[in-house]
Scaffold this motif. Structure first.
Motif, PDB file in Angstrom:
ATOM      1  N   ALA A  97       0.823  -1.210   0.000  1.00 31.26           N
ATOM      2  CA  ALA A  97       0.000   0.000   0.000  1.00 31.26           C
ATOM      3  C   ALA A  97       0.856   1.258   0.000  1.00 31.26           C
ATOM      4  CB  ALA A  97      -0.932  -0.011   1.212  1.00 31.26           C
ATOM      5  N   ARG A  98       2.006   1.210   0.666  1.00 27.28           N
ATOM      6  CA  ARG A  98       2.888   2.376   0.694  1.00 27.28           C
ATOM      7  C   ARG A  98       3.293   2.815  -0.699  1.00 27.28           C
ATOM      8  NH1 ARG A  98       5.006   3.687   5.704  1.00 27.28           N
ATOM      9  NH2 ARG A  98       4.848   2.087   7.313  1.00 27.28           N
ATOM     10  N   LYS A  99       3.358   1.877  -1.619  1.00 28.45           N
ATOM     11  CA  LYS A  99       3.827   2.178  -2.970  1.00 28.45           C
ATOM     12  C   LYS A  99       2.723   2.736  -3.864  1.00 28.45           C
ATOM     13  CE  LYS A  99       7.495  -1.326  -3.025  1.00 28.45           C
ATOM     14  NZ  LYS A  99       8.045  -2.496  -3.744  1.00 28.45           N
ATOM     15  N   LYS A 100       1.479   2.329  -3.629  1.00 29.01           N
ATOM     16  CA  LYS A 100       0.436   2.661  -4.606  1.00 29.01           C
ATOM     17  C   LYS A 100      -0.596   3.686  -4.156  1.00 29.01           C
ATOM     18  CE  LYS A 100      -2.922  -1.074  -3.743  1.00 29.01           C
ATOM     19  NZ  LYS A 100      -3.649  -2.205  -4.350  1.00 29.01           N
ATOM     20  N   LEU A 101      -0.727   3.920  -2.857  1.00 29.73           N
ATOM     21  CA  LEU A 101      -1.799   4.803  -2.383  1.00 29.73           C
ATOM     22  C   LEU A 101      -1.382   6.271  -2.474  1.00 29.73           C
ATOM     23  CD1 LEU A 101      -2.909   2.079  -1.394  1.00 29.73           C
ATOM     24  CD2 LEU A 101      -3.680   3.212   0.675  1.00 29.73           C
ATOM     25  N   ARG A 102      -1.295   6.761  -3.708  1.00 30.41           N
ATOM     26  CA  ARG A 102      -0.827   8.121  -3.939  1.00 30.41           C
ATOM     27  C   ARG A 102      -1.734   8.813  -4.951  1.00 30.41           C
ATOM     28  NH1 ARG A 102       4.378   8.866  -2.003  1.00 30.41           N
ATOM     29  NH2 ARG A 102       5.275   6.954  -1.115  1.00 30.41           N
ATOM     30  N   GLY A 103      -1.818  10.143  -4.829  1.00 25.05           N
ATOM     31  CA  GLY A 103      -2.578  10.908  -5.808  1.00 25.05           C
ATOM     32  C   GLY A 103      -3.779  11.598  -5.219  1.00 25.05           C
ATOM     33  N   SER A 104      -4.783  11.814  -6.062  1.00 24.95           N
ATOM     34  CA  SER A 104      -6.023  12.472  -5.663  1.00 24.95           C
ATOM     35  C   SER A 104      -7.050  11.412  -5.293  1.00 24.95           C
ATOM     36  CB  SER A 104      -6.559  13.342  -6.801  1.00 24.95           C
ATOM     37  OG  SER A 104      -7.840  13.846  -6.470  1.00 24.95           O
ATOM     38  N   ILE A 105      -7.363  11.334  -4.008  1.00 22.48           N
ATOM     39  CA  ILE A 105      -8.363  10.388  -3.505  1.00 22.48           C
ATOM     40  C   ILE A 105      -9.633  11.184  -3.242  1.00 22.48           C
ATOM     41  CG2 ILE A 105      -8.924   8.715  -1.716  1.00 22.48           C
ATOM     42  CD1 ILE A 105      -5.899   8.501  -1.153  1.00 22.48           C
ATOM     43  N   CYS A 106     -10.685  10.893  -3.961  1.00 29.13           N
ATOM     44  CA  CYS A 106     -11.921  11.655  -3.770  1.00 29.13           C
ATOM     45  C   CYS A 106     -12.723  11.092  -2.602  1.00 29.13           C
ATOM     46  CB  CYS A 106     -12.784  11.629  -5.029  1.00 29.13           C
ATOM     47  SG  CYS A 106     -14.312  12.586  -4.820  1.00 29.13           S
ATOM     48  N   PRO A 107     -13.054  11.929  -1.609  1.00 31.45           N
ATOM     49  CA  PRO A 107     -13.933  11.513  -0.515  1.00 31.45           C
ATOM     50  C   PRO A 107     -15.393  11.676  -0.955  1.00 31.45           C
ATOM     51  CG  PRO A 107     -13.179  13.733  -0.102  1.00 31.45           C
ATOM     52  CD  PRO A 107     -12.567  13.315  -1.415  1.00 31.45           C
ATOM     53  N   VAL A 108     -15.912  10.687  -1.635  1.00 29.11           N
ATOM     54  CA  VAL A 108     -17.199  10.798  -2.324  1.00 29.11           C
ATOM     55  C   VAL A 108     -18.332  11.069  -1.333  1.00 29.11           C
ATOM     56  CG1 VAL A 108     -18.834   9.626  -3.858  1.00 29.11           C
ATOM     57  CG2 VAL A 108     -16.370   9.272  -4.150  1.00 29.11           C
ATOM     58  N   ILE A 109     -19.177  12.025  -1.680  1.00 24.36           N
ATOM     59  CA  ILE A 109     -20.341  12.329  -0.843  1.00 24.36           C
ATOM     60  C   ILE A 109     -21.340  11.168  -0.891  1.00 24.36           C
ATOM     61  CG2 ILE A 109     -20.122  14.822  -1.092  1.00 24.36           C
ATOM     62  CD1 ILE A 109     -22.931  13.204  -2.942  1.00 24.36           C
ATOM     63  N   THR A 110     -22.229  11.135   0.064  1.00 26.49           N
ATOM     64  CA  THR A 110     -23.299  10.139   0.080  1.00 26.49           C
ATOM     65  C   THR A 110     -24.581  10.795  -0.429  1.00 26.49           C
ATOM     66  OG1 THR A 110     -22.302   9.103   2.031  1.00 26.49           O
ATOM     67  CG2 THR A 110     -24.560   8.475   1.476  1.00 26.49           C
ATOM     68  N   PRO A 111     -25.048  10.418  -1.614  1.00 30.23           N
ATOM     69  CA  PRO A 111     -26.280  11.031  -2.123  1.00 30.23           C
ATOM     70  C   PRO A 111     -27.519  10.418  -1.483  1.00 30.23           C
ATOM     71  CG  PRO A 111     -25.446   9.440  -3.711  1.00 30.23           C
ATOM     72  CD  PRO A 111     -24.454   9.469  -2.576  1.00 30.23           C
ATOM     73  N   PHE A 112     -28.462  11.275  -1.164  1.00 36.33           N
ATOM     74  CA  PHE A 112     -29.721  10.820  -0.591  1.00 36.33           C
ATOM     75  C   PHE A 112     -30.875  11.236  -1.495  1.00 36.33           C
ATOM     76  CE2 PHE A 112     -27.046  11.694   3.247  1.00 36.33           C
ATOM     77  CZ  PHE A 112     -26.878  10.375   3.640  1.00 36.33           C
ATOM     78  N   LYS A 113     -31.938  10.460  -1.451  1.00 36.26           N
ATOM     79  CA  LYS A 113     -33.164  10.821  -2.154  1.00 36.26           C
ATOM     80  C   LYS A 113     -33.918  11.865  -1.328  1.00 36.26           C
ATOM     81  CE  LYS A 113     -33.565   6.185  -4.185  1.00 36.26           C
ATOM     82  NZ  LYS A 113     -34.398   4.953  -4.291  1.00 36.26           N
ATOM     83  N   GLU A 114     -34.985  12.404  -1.901  1.00 35.88           N
ATOM     84  CA  GLU A 114     -35.765  13.433  -1.202  1.00 35.88           C
ATOM     85  C   GLU A 114     -36.295  12.946   0.137  1.00 35.88           C
ATOM     86  OE1 GLU A 114     -36.155  16.478  -1.440  1.00 35.88           O
ATOM     87  OE2 GLU A 114     -35.532  17.033  -3.463  1.00 35.88           O
ATOM     88  N   ASP A 115     -36.579  11.634   0.239  1.00 30.54           N
ATOM     89  CA  ASP A 115     -37.097  11.098   1.502  1.00 30.54           C
ATOM     90  C   ASP A 115     -35.977  10.792   2.503  1.00 30.54           C
ATOM     91  OD1 ASP A 115     -35.939   8.820   0.453  1.00 30.54           O
ATOM     92  OD2 ASP A 115     -37.784   7.639   0.376  1.00 30.54           O
ATOM     93  N   GLY A 116     -34.718  11.078   2.121  1.00 35.92           N
ATOM     94  CA  GLY A 116     -33.596  10.872   3.022  1.00 35.92           C
ATOM     95  C   GLY A 116     -32.940   9.515   2.919  1.00 35.92           C
ATOM     96  N   SER A 117     -33.475   8.621   2.097  1.00 39.32           N
ATOM     97  CA  SER A 117     -32.891   7.292   1.945  1.00 39.32           C
ATOM     98  C   SER A 117     -31.685   7.342   1.009  1.00 39.32           C
ATOM     99  CB  SER A 117     -33.927   6.297   1.413  1.00 39.32           C
ATOM    100  OG  SER A 117     -34.389   6.691   0.127  1.00 39.32           O
ATOM    101  N   LEU A 118     -30.833   6.355   1.119  1.00 40.72           N
ATOM    102  CA  LEU A 118     -29.624   6.278   0.312  1.00 40.72           C
ATOM    103  C   LEU A 118     -29.986   6.104  -1.166  1.00 40.72           C
ATOM    104  CD1 LEU A 118     -26.516   5.980   0.102  1.00 40.72           C
ATOM    105  CD2 LEU A 118     -26.834   3.530   0.536  1.00 40.72           C
ATOM    106  N   ASP A 119     -29.390   6.946  -2.013  1.00 46.39           N
ATOM    107  CA  ASP A 119     -29.609   6.867  -3.460  1.00 46.39           C
ATOM    108  C   ASP A 119     -28.490   6.010  -4.058  1.00 46.39           C
ATOM    109  OD1 ASP A 119     -30.008   7.217  -6.167  1.00 46.39           O
ATOM    110  OD2 ASP A 119     -30.440   9.367  -6.005  1.00 46.39           O
ATOM    111  N   GLU A 120     -28.712   4.712  -4.108  1.00 49.41           N
ATOM    112  CA  GLU A 120     -27.664   3.772  -4.482  1.00 49.41           C
ATOM    113  C   GLU A 120     -27.210   3.930  -5.934  1.00 49.41           C
ATOM    114  OE1 GLU A 120     -28.564  -0.242  -3.430  1.00 49.41           O
ATOM    115  OE2 GLU A 120     -28.802   0.219  -1.290  1.00 49.41           O
ATOM    116  N   GLU A 121     -28.133   4.095  -6.838  1.00 49.25           N
ATOM    117  CA  GLU A 121     -27.758   4.212  -8.246  1.00 49.25           C
ATOM    118  C   GLU A 121     -26.949   5.476  -8.505  1.00 49.25           C
ATOM    119  OE1 GLU A 121     -28.019   1.900 -10.596  1.00 49.25           O
ATOM    120  OE2 GLU A 121     -28.729   0.672  -8.911  1.00 49.25           O
ATOM    121  N   THR A 122     -27.368   6.579  -7.915  1.00 45.43           N
ATOM    122  CA  THR A 122     -26.618   7.823  -8.081  1.00 45.43           C
ATOM    123  C   THR A 122     -25.227   7.700  -7.481  1.00 45.43           C
ATOM    124  OG1 THR A 122     -28.607   9.178  -8.137  1.00 45.43           O
ATOM    125  CG2 THR A 122     -26.573  10.280  -7.505  1.00 45.43           C
ATOM    126  N   PHE A 123     -25.136   7.023  -6.348  1.00 44.26           N
ATOM    127  CA  PHE A 123     -23.825   6.839  -5.723  1.00 44.26           C
ATOM    128  C   PHE A 123     -22.877   6.091  -6.663  1.00 44.26           C
ATOM    129  CE2 PHE A 123     -20.879   4.195  -3.290  1.00 44.26           C
ATOM    130  CZ  PHE A 123     -20.176   5.181  -2.610  1.00 44.26           C
TER     131      PHE A 123
END
Length: 301
Positions: free
Chosen positions: A7-33
């Motif tokens: 891991a020391r060799k490869k974990l480099r660069g821009s790591i995106c901390p992806v947001i968690t998308p929710f639907k209007e009712d507050g549930s997890l939007d799996e497809e959008t994620f």
């Protein structure tokens, strides 16, 4: 070769901390994620993280966090490295989530300093060492004193690195750049240090950092990844240009609590339904207008 050495060799660069998308009712939007993860990879992000600060983990159940990890692992499909956030203010939850990250084959687990309860340095050492000793997965410490209320001091970090070979790096969301320099000095030049402060992404590379875990990558993954690529290619002037080109976006995305402006921006870009879970809410209309203006200037909308 132990997993942490690889891991020391490869974990480099821009790591995106992806947001968690929710639907209007507050549930997890799996497809959008899954669409967001694919877009990040296609746009050049070198790695994906989920359920860190940008992912609103404190508003999610453990089962929801595990589900997001599963969805991310499936969507990534080995194309880039995967470092989910597994920390919590609750020790047992942090242990369970870190073990789960190892179980599903994540490349590393990012464990935040416990927030709200403000443990002292000896307690922080015990917290992280106990988790690290229980798993073989590489561990990335996550120090964000502005949100946890306590700083993981350099001496404590060095003691952890000396005691736990699988603690391989840290995400430093610390505006004290003297502290960050000392982390690199005392933890070793092979320690993987990532910036979690957007305006310190370029300076972190200059002192030998491994990259950055920048919330801005959610909105402009191409430019954020390109900053790292230019530096890695030896194009110092180009990296500097990218650093300054992104400053207006970095500034406006942090005029309110992350990830509220980020989600507003992604909503304007047609990527998500801009829904946050309480107690967070969207920025004011005035700030959203500022966000749109910056997005337009960068041709993102």
């Amino acid at each position: 070769m132990p997993k942490y050495a690889e891991a020391r060799k490869k974990l480099r660069g821009s790591i995106c901390p992806v947001i968690t998308p929710f639907k209007e009712d507050g549930s997890l939007d799996e497809e959008t994620f899954k669409e967001l993860v694919n877009w990040q990879i296609e746009s050049g992000s070198h790695g994906i993280s989920v359920t860190g600060t940008s992912g609103e983990p404190s508003s999610m159940t453990i089962e929801e966090r595990k589900r997001v990890m599963d969805l991310a692992k499936e969507a990534i499909d080995g194309r880039v490295f995967f470092t989910p956030g597994t920390g919590s203010t609750n020790f047992d939850e942090a242990m369970e989530l870190t073990k789960y990250a190892e179980e599903i084959g994540a490349d590393a687990a990012m464990v935040i300093v416990p927030y709200y309860n403000k443990p002292n340095q000896a307690a922080l050492f015990d917290h992280f060492k106990t988790i690290a000793d229980a798993v073989e997965i590489p561990i990335i410490l996550y120090n964000i004193p502005g949100r946890t209320g306590v700083n993981l001091e350099v001496e404590t970090m060095k003691a952890l690195v000396d005691a736990c070979p699988n603690i391989i790096g840290a995400k430093e969301s610390n505006k004290d750049f003297e502290h960050v320099n000392r982390v690199m000095l005392y933890c070793g030049r092979d320690f993987l240090l990532y910036s979690g402060i957007e305006l310190l992404c370029y300076p972190m590379l200059a002192i030998g950092g491994a990259g950055f875990i920048s919330a801005t990558a959610n909105v402009d993954p191409v430019r954020v990844a390109d900053l790292y690529n230019k530096w890695a290619d030896g194009d110092v002037a180009g990296a500097q240009d990218m650093h300054y080109a992104m400053m207006p976006l970095n500034d406006v995305l942090f005029k309110d609590t992350n990830p509220a402006p980020v989600k507003a921006a992604l909503g304007m870009m047609g990527k998500i339904t801009p829904k946050l879970r309480r107690p967070l809410g969207l920025p004011t209309e005035e700030l959203q207008a500022e966000v749109r203006e910056v997005l337009e200037s960068l041709d993102l909308v």
